[in-house]
Scaffold this motif. Structure first.
Motif, PDB file in Angstrom:
ATOM      1  N   LYS A  52      47.101  32.601  64.771  1.00 32.11           N
ATOM      2  CA  LYS A  52      48.382  33.147  65.218  1.00 32.11           C
ATOM      3  C   LYS A  52      48.176  34.401  66.065  1.00 32.11           C
ATOM      4  N   LEU A  53      47.254  35.275  65.629  1.00 25.37           N
ATOM      5  CA  LEU A  53      46.972  36.506  66.367  1.00 25.37           C
ATOM      6  C   LEU A  53      46.419  36.200  67.751  1.00 25.37           C
ATOM      7  N   VAL A  54      45.453  35.289  67.819  1.00 26.78           N
ATOM      8  CA  VAL A  54      44.853  34.931  69.107  1.00 26.78           C
ATOM      9  C   VAL A  54      45.896  34.276  70.006  1.00 26.78           C
ATOM     10  N   PHE A  55      46.659  33.354  69.461  1.00 24.58           N
ATOM     11  CA  PHE A  55      47.651  32.652  70.270  1.00 24.58           C
ATOM     12  C   PHE A  55      48.703  33.613  70.813  1.00 24.58           C
ATOM     13  N   LEU A  56      49.226  34.473  69.964  1.00 17.34           N
ATOM     14  CA  LEU A  56      50.253  35.415  70.411  1.00 17.34           C
ATOM     15  C   LEU A  56      49.697  36.435  71.399  1.00 17.34           C
ATOM     16  N   SER A  57      48.441  36.828  71.224  1.00 12.66           N
ATOM     17  CA  SER A  57      47.815  37.743  72.177  1.00 12.66           C
ATOM     18  C   SER A  57      47.670  37.101  73.545  1.00 12.66           C
ATOM     19  N   VAL A  58      47.165  35.882  73.581  1.00 11.81           N
ATOM     20  CA  VAL A  58      47.016  35.163  74.849  1.00 11.81           C
ATOM     21  C   VAL A  58      48.383  34.924  75.485  1.00 11.81           C
ATOM     22  N   PHE A  59      49.362  34.567  74.678  1.00 13.42           N
ATOM     23  CA  PHE A  59      50.707  34.323  75.192  1.00 13.42           C
ATOM     24  C   PHE A  59      51.299  35.600  75.790  1.00 13.42           C
ATOM     25  N   GLY A  60      51.131  36.725  75.089  1.00 17.05           N
ATOM     26  CA  GLY A  60      51.658  37.993  75.578  1.00 17.05           C
ATOM     27  C   GLY A  60      51.011  38.435  76.881  1.00 17.05           C
ATOM     28  N   ILE A  61      49.694  38.313  76.955  1.00 15.32           N
ATOM     29  CA  ILE A  61      48.990  38.682  78.182  1.00 15.32           C
ATOM     30  C   ILE A  61      49.403  37.780  79.333  1.00 15.32           C
ATOM     31  N   THR A  62      49.572  36.491  79.051  1.00 18.14           N
ATOM     32  CA  THR A  62      49.979  35.544  80.094  1.00 18.14           C
ATOM     33  C   THR A  62      51.371  35.863  80.620  1.00 18.14           C
ATOM     34  N   VAL A  63      52.304  36.093  79.725  1.00 21.14           N
ATOM     35  CA  VAL A  63      53.675  36.405  80.140  1.00 21.14           C
ATOM     36  C   VAL A  63      53.709  37.741  80.881  1.00 21.14           C
ATOM     37  N   GLY A  64      52.957  38.716  80.383  1.00 28.64           N
ATOM     38  CA  GLY A  64      52.902  40.009  81.054  1.00 28.64           C
ATOM     39  C   GLY A  64      52.355  39.907  82.469  1.00 28.64           C
ATOM     40  N   ALA A  65      51.269  39.180  82.648  1.00 24.04           N
ATOM     41  CA  ALA A  65      50.686  38.997  83.979  1.00 24.04           C
ATOM     42  C   ALA A  65      51.650  38.263  84.893  1.00 24.04           C
ATOM     43  N   LEU A  66      52.340  37.274  84.357  1.00 20.65           N
ATOM     44  CA  LEU A  66      53.294  36.514  85.165  1.00 20.65           C
ATOM     45  C   LEU A  66      54.477  37.391  85.594  1.00 20.65           C
ATOM     46  N   LEU A  67      54.981  38.208  84.680  1.00 21.48           N
ATOM     47  CA  LEU A  67      56.095  39.100  85.018  1.00 21.48           C
ATOM     48  C   LEU A  67      55.694  40.145  86.056  1.00 21.48           C
ATOM     49  N   ILE A  68      54.494  40.719  85.903  1.00 20.07           N
ATOM     50  CA  ILE A  68      54.020  41.694  86.895  1.00 20.07           C
ATOM     51  C   ILE A  68      53.860  41.023  88.253  1.00 20.07           C
ATOM     52  N   ASN A  69      53.316  39.814  88.254  1.00 14.08           N
ATOM     53  CA  ASN A  69      53.130  39.070  89.500  1.00 14.08           C
ATOM     54  C   ASN A  69      54.470  38.842  90.203  1.00 14.08           C
ATOM     55  N   VAL A  70      55.443  38.355  89.469  1.00 12.21           N
ATOM     56  CA  VAL A  70      56.760  38.072  90.060  1.00 12.21           C
ATOM     57  C   VAL A  70      57.427  39.356  90.534  1.00 12.21           C
ATOM     58  N   ALA A  71      57.317  40.419  89.743  1.00 16.45           N
ATOM     59  CA  ALA A  71      57.939  41.693  90.130  1.00 16.45           C
ATOM     60  C   ALA A  71      57.319  42.242  91.413  1.00 16.45           C
ATOM     61  N   LEU A  72      55.997  42.187  91.516  1.00 17.50           N
ATOM     62  CA  LEU A  72      55.343  42.697  92.714  1.00 17.50           C
ATOM     63  C   LEU A  72      55.704  41.883  93.948  1.00 17.50           C
ATOM     64  N   VAL A  73      55.769  40.581  93.793  1.00 18.81           N
ATOM     65  CA  VAL A  73      56.116  39.727  94.934  1.00 18.81           C
ATOM     66  C   VAL A  73      57.552  39.995  95.384  1.00 18.81           C
ATOM     67  N   MET A  74      58.458  40.244  94.439  1.00 16.47           N
ATOM     68  CA  MET A  74      59.859  40.476  94.800  1.00 16.47           C
ATOM     69  C   MET A  74      60.075  41.878  95.378  1.00 16.47           C
ATOM     70  N   ILE A  75      59.343  42.861  94.871  1.00 15.52           N
ATOM     71  CA  ILE A  75      59.555  44.245  95.297  1.00 15.52           C
ATOM     72  C   ILE A  75      58.905  44.531  96.651  1.00 15.52           C
ATOM     73  N   LEU A  76      57.686  44.086  96.825  1.00 16.32           N
ATOM     74  CA  LEU A  76      56.926  44.428  98.032  1.00 16.32           C
ATOM     75  C   LEU A  76      57.201  43.428  99.155  1.00 16.32           C
ATOM     76  N   ASP A  77      57.748  43.919 100.261  1.00 15.23           N
ATOM     77  CA  ASP A  77      57.996  43.047 101.414  1.00 15.23           C
ATOM     78  C   ASP A  77      56.684  42.728 102.129  1.00 15.23           C
ATOM     79  N   GLU A  78      55.924  43.762 102.431  1.00 15.98           N
ATOM     80  CA  GLU A  78      54.619  43.574 103.068  1.00 15.98           C
ATOM     81  C   GLU A  78      53.587  44.319 102.242  1.00 15.98           C
ATOM     82  N   PRO A  79      52.933  43.620 101.305  1.00 18.51           N
ATOM     83  CA  PRO A  79      51.990  44.302 100.419  1.00 18.51           C
ATOM     84  C   PRO A  79      50.728  44.751 101.164  1.00 18.51           C
ATOM     85  N   THR A  80      50.176  45.872 100.720  1.00 20.75           N
ATOM     86  CA  THR A  80      48.908  46.349 101.261  1.00 20.75           C
ATOM     87  C   THR A  80      47.791  45.457 100.731  1.00 20.75           C
ATOM     88  N   ALA A  81      46.582  45.713 101.168  1.00 18.31           N
ATOM     89  CA  ALA A  81      45.443  44.913 100.723  1.00 18.31           C
ATOM     90  C   ALA A  81      45.236  45.079  99.214  1.00 18.31           C
TER      91      ALA A  81
END
Length: 112
Positions: A52-81
């Protein structure tokens, strides 16, 4: 105390119907509730706390990375390198996390 005051056993409680009580109202029907262990098959495995600990940890990291990815793509019009590299890293982490979740579920479903 007479025989009517003795509590009915489980076999009798299953079939006992509502009887009129004082005031002309019907008493609630006695229902026999099975224990939670009666509903689980004997050969069913339960999830360990470590899984349960491993599964929830992997799930949390996955959702967190996905949310950061979507937020950055929506916020930044022309991202730097650097921002583009961060977006790609978050995307890769989300893909790897999804694969890990599928692997954990698949590995748990296989007979040992």
């Amino acid at each position: 105390m007479n025989n009517d005051d003795v509590q009915a056993g489980p076999a009798q409680a299953d079939v006992q119907a509502a009887t009129p009580a004082a005031g002309g109202q019907a008493a609630p029907e006695v229902v026999h509730a099975q224990a939670a262990t009666d509903q689980i098959p004997a050969n069913a495995e339960t999830l360990s706390p470590v899984f349960k600990l491993v599964f929830l940890s992997v799930f949390g990291i996955t959702v967190g990375a996905l949310l950061i990815n979507v937020a950055l793509v929506m916020i930044l019009d022309e991202p730097t390198a650097q921002a583009a590299s961060l977006i790609e890293t978050c995307s890769t982490m989300a893909k790897a996390g999804f694969g890990a979740i599928i692997g954990l579920i698949g590995g748990k479903a296989l007979p040992s």
